[in-house]
Design an enzyme around this catalytic site. Sequence first.
Site, short mmCIF file in Angstrom:
data_model
loop_
_atom_site.label_atom_id
_atom_site.label_comp_id
_atom_site.label_asym_id
_atom_site.label_seq_id
_atom_site.Cartn_x
_atom_site.Cartn_y
_atom_site.Cartn_z
N GLY A 14 0.83 -1.20 0.00
CA GLY A 14 0.00 0.00 0.00
C GLY A 14 0.87 1.25 0.00
N ILE A 16 2.04 2.93 2.49
CA ILE A 16 3.14 2.81 3.45
C ILE A 16 4.26 1.96 2.85
CG2 ILE A 16 3.82 1.79 5.66
CD1 ILE A 16 1.21 2.65 6.83
N CYS A 127 1.21 5.90 13.62
CA CYS A 127 1.78 7.18 13.19
C CYS A 127 1.49 8.26 14.22
CB CYS A 127 1.26 7.56 11.81
SG CYS A 127 -0.54 7.56 11.66
N ASN A 267 1.73 11.37 8.09
CA ASN A 267 1.48 10.21 8.95
C ASN A 267 2.28 9.00 8.48
OD1 ASN A 267 -0.33 10.52 6.70
ND2 ASN A 267 -1.59 8.86 7.49
#
Length: 288
Positions: A14, A16, A127, A267
């Site tokens: 994803g 991240i 985060c 984040n």
Amino acid sequence: MAGERTRVAVLGAGLIGIDLAEKVQRSRALDLALVVGRDSDSLGLRRAGEMMCVTAAGGIDALLALAPVDVVFDASNADAHAEHWSRLRETGAAVIDLTPTQLGTVIVPSVNGHQAVACQHINLVSCGGQAAIPVLHALAQHCSPQYIEVVCTGASASAGRATRLNLDQYIATTQTAIRAFTGAPEVKVMVNISPARPAPPFRVVMTVLAPDIRPEPIPAIVAAAAEAVRSYAPGFAVTSVAARDGRICVAVEVTACGSRIPRHAGNLDIINGAAVLLAEQHAAARTR
């Protein structure tokens, strides 16, 4: 082992995972061996392929079929992480968990990062935890918090499917970690996912109630905590500090610095920056 880079894998493709892959590619200490997703047709794996990463579909099974790696970043989801850890434990790889579980040793680099090299299973909280805990821990060294409230606001575009599915775990895990690092008996965490346009930066507002607050040193305490975080998350900035009558309010914003995610996705940037720093510490320990 001199000159040998530490082999790492990213489990999860994803937003991240793709930002992690870019950060690892920039590291002189780490060698990105594999990016693993669930679906071979996923946008994330296509993007990883465009970055010249070796990719595989099939999740944890695909990762375990690879020759051994030294560090695994789990950027999947909280519901899957327990199984991932149980299957990775025997490989001897260090596992850095970026999902909001309550498994493993909780590490916040600027607070207890020195403990990471002794841990095989590292928990990065969330985060919001990575943004709030450095400041809250520093404040807790100078007062006795009785109540802490943390409100995290992130752009809708930076909250993927796994983040939305794991919101309950995100809140519970962040609250538990804040209690552990501050000693506050009562902690409340709230999360807002904002659809505003233009997308807002990741913002964390902290309120601390303590009867013994001395307002004068608070700005310097917060500034020092922020400076330590900027060593691995350069976009971390304190936007306001106020202290009076037993109450401290601190607001911070985090902007992303990578090219694969937008600037408002701070984040992702802060937790990934923490993850890569800890992997590099493991790499340094291996060479020693």
